[in-house]
Motif scaffolding. Structure first.
Motif, short mmCIF file in Angstrom:
data_model
loop_
_atom_site.label_atom_id
_atom_site.label_comp_id
_atom_site.label_asym_id
_atom_site.label_seq_id
_atom_site.Cartn_x
_atom_site.Cartn_y
_atom_site.Cartn_z
N ILE A 80 0.82 -1.21 0.00
CA ILE A 80 0.00 0.00 0.00
C ILE A 80 0.85 1.26 0.00
O ILE A 80 0.40 2.32 -0.42
N ASP A 81 2.10 1.16 0.45
CA ASP A 81 2.90 2.38 0.51
C ASP A 81 3.71 2.64 -0.76
O ASP A 81 4.42 3.64 -0.84
N ALA A 86 -0.84 3.26 -3.64
CA ALA A 86 -1.52 4.20 -2.76
C ALA A 86 -2.54 5.01 -3.57
O ALA A 86 -3.69 5.18 -3.16
N ARG A 90 -6.64 4.84 -3.28
CA ARG A 90 -7.44 6.03 -3.09
C ARG A 90 -8.64 6.03 -4.05
O ARG A 90 -9.78 6.22 -3.65
N ILE A 103 -13.91 -1.34 1.77
CA ILE A 103 -12.74 -2.01 1.21
C ILE A 103 -11.87 -2.63 2.31
O ILE A 103 -11.49 -1.96 3.26
N ILE A 104 -11.58 -3.90 2.14
CA ILE A 104 -10.59 -4.55 2.99
C ILE A 104 -9.29 -4.59 2.20
O ILE A 104 -9.27 -5.10 1.08
N VAL A 105 -8.26 -4.03 2.75
CA VAL A 105 -6.98 -4.01 2.04
C VAL A 105 -6.12 -5.19 2.48
O VAL A 105 -5.92 -5.41 3.67
N GLN A 107 -2.44 -6.68 1.92
CA GLN A 107 -1.12 -6.48 1.34
C GLN A 107 -0.44 -7.83 1.12
O GLN A 107 -0.21 -8.56 2.07
N MET B 72 -11.70 -8.13 12.47
CA MET B 72 -11.39 -7.00 11.59
C MET B 72 -11.23 -5.72 12.39
O MET B 72 -11.87 -5.53 13.42
N ILE B 80 -5.54 7.86 1.90
CA ILE B 80 -4.58 6.77 1.82
C ILE B 80 -3.41 7.11 0.89
O ILE B 80 -2.33 6.55 1.02
N PRO B 83 1.48 10.37 1.33
CA PRO B 83 2.60 9.48 1.64
C PRO B 83 2.68 9.05 3.11
O PRO B 83 2.94 7.90 3.40
N ALA B 86 0.00 6.48 3.72
CA ALA B 86 0.32 5.24 3.01
C ALA B 86 1.35 4.45 3.81
O ALA B 86 1.21 3.24 4.01
N ASP B 87 2.36 5.14 4.33
CA ASP B 87 3.37 4.48 5.16
C ASP B 87 2.72 3.88 6.41
O ASP B 87 2.97 2.74 6.78
N ALA B 89 -0.36 3.06 6.91
CA ALA B 89 -1.23 1.94 6.56
C ALA B 89 -0.41 0.68 6.33
O ALA B 89 -0.79 -0.42 6.72
N ARG B 90 0.73 0.86 5.70
CA ARG B 90 1.61 -0.28 5.49
C ARG B 90 1.99 -0.92 6.82
O ARG B 90 1.87 -2.13 7.00
N GLY B 93 -1.02 -2.30 8.69
CA GLY B 93 -1.48 -3.51 8.00
C GLY B 93 -0.61 -4.71 8.32
O GLY B 93 -1.11 -5.81 8.60
N GLU B 94 0.70 -4.51 8.31
CA GLU B 94 1.59 -5.63 8.61
C GLU B 94 1.44 -6.10 10.04
O GLU B 94 1.40 -7.30 10.32
N ARG B 102 -7.67 -8.42 10.02
CA ARG B 102 -7.72 -7.78 8.71
C ARG B 102 -8.06 -6.32 8.91
O ARG B 102 -8.68 -5.96 9.90
N ILE B 103 -7.70 -5.52 7.92
CA ILE B 103 -7.91 -4.08 8.03
C ILE B 103 -8.92 -3.58 7.00
O ILE B 103 -8.79 -3.85 5.81
N ILE B 104 -9.91 -2.88 7.50
CA ILE B 104 -10.82 -2.15 6.62
C ILE B 104 -10.36 -0.71 6.60
O ILE B 104 -10.25 -0.08 7.65
N VAL B 105 -10.07 -0.20 5.41
CA VAL B 105 -9.60 1.18 5.32
C VAL B 105 -10.77 2.11 5.02
O VAL B 105 -11.55 1.88 4.10
N ASP B 128 -13.80 -5.24 15.29
CA ASP B 128 -13.55 -5.42 16.73
C ASP B 128 -12.95 -4.17 17.34
O ASP B 128 -13.00 -3.98 18.55
#
Lengths: 346, 346
Positions: A80-81, A86, A90, A103-105, A107, B72, B80, B83, B86-87, B89-90, B93-94, B102-105, B128
């Motif tokens: 995503i980064d 990204a 969006r 949206i579930i992202v 990676q 979730m 998103i 920059p 985005a970082d 979220a990365r 997310g990890e 899981r991540i919903i954005v 959750d």
DNA sequence: ATGAAAGCGCTAACAC
DNA sequence: GTGTTAGCGCTTTCAT
């Protein structure tokens, strides 16, 4: 101060509670919640009052179980980064919101197992559809799986006949970019970012367009002008281009596989005392924030990301509505964002 | 060729189907699926065979409804494709994947209504927990709502007592950055990005650190060195800095509110014929891809994003486990990524 | 226009 | 060790 038991589930307000308070059946409450027209005004009012008083919110999970629709879409991308993804996220996020999906992202980090998981997870009923840009996974592996959930593929990787696909015409876009450079009289045009063992097709297609243009224009086509890299990213680009220059390669333009390699080019050229665009023009690909905000501003092949998002959602919604024909491939428009790095001097 | 009815739900394999085929009860199948230890080897084998043969995958929605856990998390951020986010979220997310979520954005696009929706949606049982970087919404508005779902706030905006909060010490980080500049002997240090009507506190705090450092170092503190902008972003930064230079402002360093404003600085300084870092040093904030990949490479205040992700998930998991004490505020480490734009000449 | 009741697919308490 | 069964909260025929 009543039910402040730490907010754990269990003591949530349910449809039934509302029904009880309003003195009607669950069905009636449901009708009000869904704006079903045939509800008497007074009933509606009474029910609404109960909803407000209790602060009722429908449980989406229960609704999903009952209806089979989750209202969620998975977006599976490498990272995503990375600026391109990204941007894509969006646009897809906005388009999805517009159409009422979340949206579930996911990676995948360019990891094969993670990509397999994406494909498998389709079958767990978590999402109504999947948007997936694969990198590693094999076409046939995607095709083999039961098409339990609508799937749209992005990018130039796997393209099984069973799934829909959205992309831009990489060869044509590369030719367009090259033509811009050639029209400026550039003749020693290098290709930066011939990624060795690129698991996707993108590099190959872009290089193809590069070569076709060169041939058609009778310009110099020399293997020494093609700069190979070990992998993606700015650092690999820097290393490779520096080595090429040290080895004596000379360019008057660099056609880069993507904006990241173009950033590498700007760095190396600057260090080498070469001016952009006067000595060397630079053209990137993806038109990311990097391109817009660098100095000099980077010219870049610009996929129509909004169109990608729209088209992707169109195809997906078709599938979700039951369409089950053979995979459709949609080509989306591209343009060239002309900025400083290809400006005509003078 | 049997149940190829377009993959619509309804004809999916259920736990019961597996049980029937294996000749056992649902409970036994469930035990196998969950690796419950007390299952005889032969039974386990037979059940697994049935699972494989049928290609059974548990329905996550049903599981959620039964257990109350969705697995979730919502990540609600402005955009998103910025920059920094985005970082973030990365990393989040990890970290979430590592812990099994899981991540919903949710992109709020800095829109008040969208932010309100985030807070309301907490109550629909979709996730959750919620990780939320608010921009517009008022502290009290967050505090007022029922704490149905664990919530961790990011950034310097609203900070109700009821929710946990993760941030870096903006004032201290600003001072650290300023001290670097001051140690180099820079005296006319400008602040670029005093965003007028910034709905968040960040600008204010960074400016505070800037001033404190200036005062402590007996350096020049002059309102003319503070460049105001109408809003966030490179374009506003370019306009504002250009105007400041035209008005006669002179700097030997620019302390920028974020990397975007720093990119604006690099552009304007370049056009003005000023060299970076020899004539003017530039320092950004957020340590995004923009900083790493620009030429010259941008020095930047670097929040420890991995730590932000870890801390955020820690707090959230506490809450999800039932902790319901008063909101905790965690300060996470920062560093300075020193690159070309603050390099010492020579 | 409104009500009653049968699921959706899984989990977990409780029996055996 | 394995089976039975009652929910989880909502939707949705089918009556009335």
């Amino acid at each position: 101060m009543s039910d402040m038991k730490s907010g754990r589930p269990g003591n949530r307000v349910r449809l039934e509670d509302v029904a009880k308070l309003a003195g009607v059946s669950m069905k009636t409450v449901s009708n009000v919640v869904h704006d079903y027209p045939h509800v008497s005004a007074t009933t509606r009012e009474r029910v609404q009052a109960a909803i407000d008083q209790l602060g009722y919110r429908p449980n989406l999970t229960a609704r999903t179980l009952a209806t089979g629709r989750t209202g969620m879409l998975a977006l599976a991308i490498p990272e995503i980064d990375q600026p391109y993804f990204a941007d894509l996220a969006r646009h897809i996020g906005e388009e999805a919101t517009r159409r009422g999906y979340r949206i579930i992202v996911e990676q995948t980090l360019k990891d094969l197992e993670a990509e397999r998981a994406v494909i498998r997870d389709r079958e767990e009923g978590l999402v109504d559809g999947v948007i997936f840009q694969p990198v590693r996974i094999d076409t046939m592996e995607i095709a083999r799986l039961r098409p339990d959930t609508p799937l749209v593929l992005l990018g130039e990787g796997a393209r099984p006949l069973t799934a829909d696909h959205v992309m831009i015409d990489n060869v044509a876009a590369a030719r367009d970019g090259m033509d811009l450079l050639l029209r400026q009289g550039r003749r020693r045009i290098g290709f930066l970012g011939m990624v060795r063992r690129d698991p996707t097709q993108s590099t190959h297609l872009r290089l193809l367009g590069y070569q076709e243009s060169l041939l058609a224009a009778d310009a110099i086509s020399d293997p020494a002008l093609v700069v190979e890299t070990d992998w993606f990213g700015v650092d690999d680009g820097i290393t490779a281009l520096r080595a090429a220059l040290d080895a004596g390669a000379r360019f008057d333009a660099l056609f880069c596989r993507d904006d990241l390699f173009a950033m590498a080019a700007l760095r190396v050229l600057d260090r080498a005392g070469l001016r952009v665009p006067d000595d060397v023009a630079v053209l990137g690909w993806d038109d990311t924030a990097l391109a817009r905000y660098s100095t000099p501003a980077l010219s870049s092949i610009s996929p129509d990301k909004a169109a990608i998002a729209r088209t992707t959602l169109d195809l997906l919604e078709d599938r979700m509505a039951g369409f089950d024909g053979v995979g459709r491939h949609r080509t989306v428009a591209h343009a060239i964002a002309e900025r400083d790095t290809t400006a005509v001097s003078g």
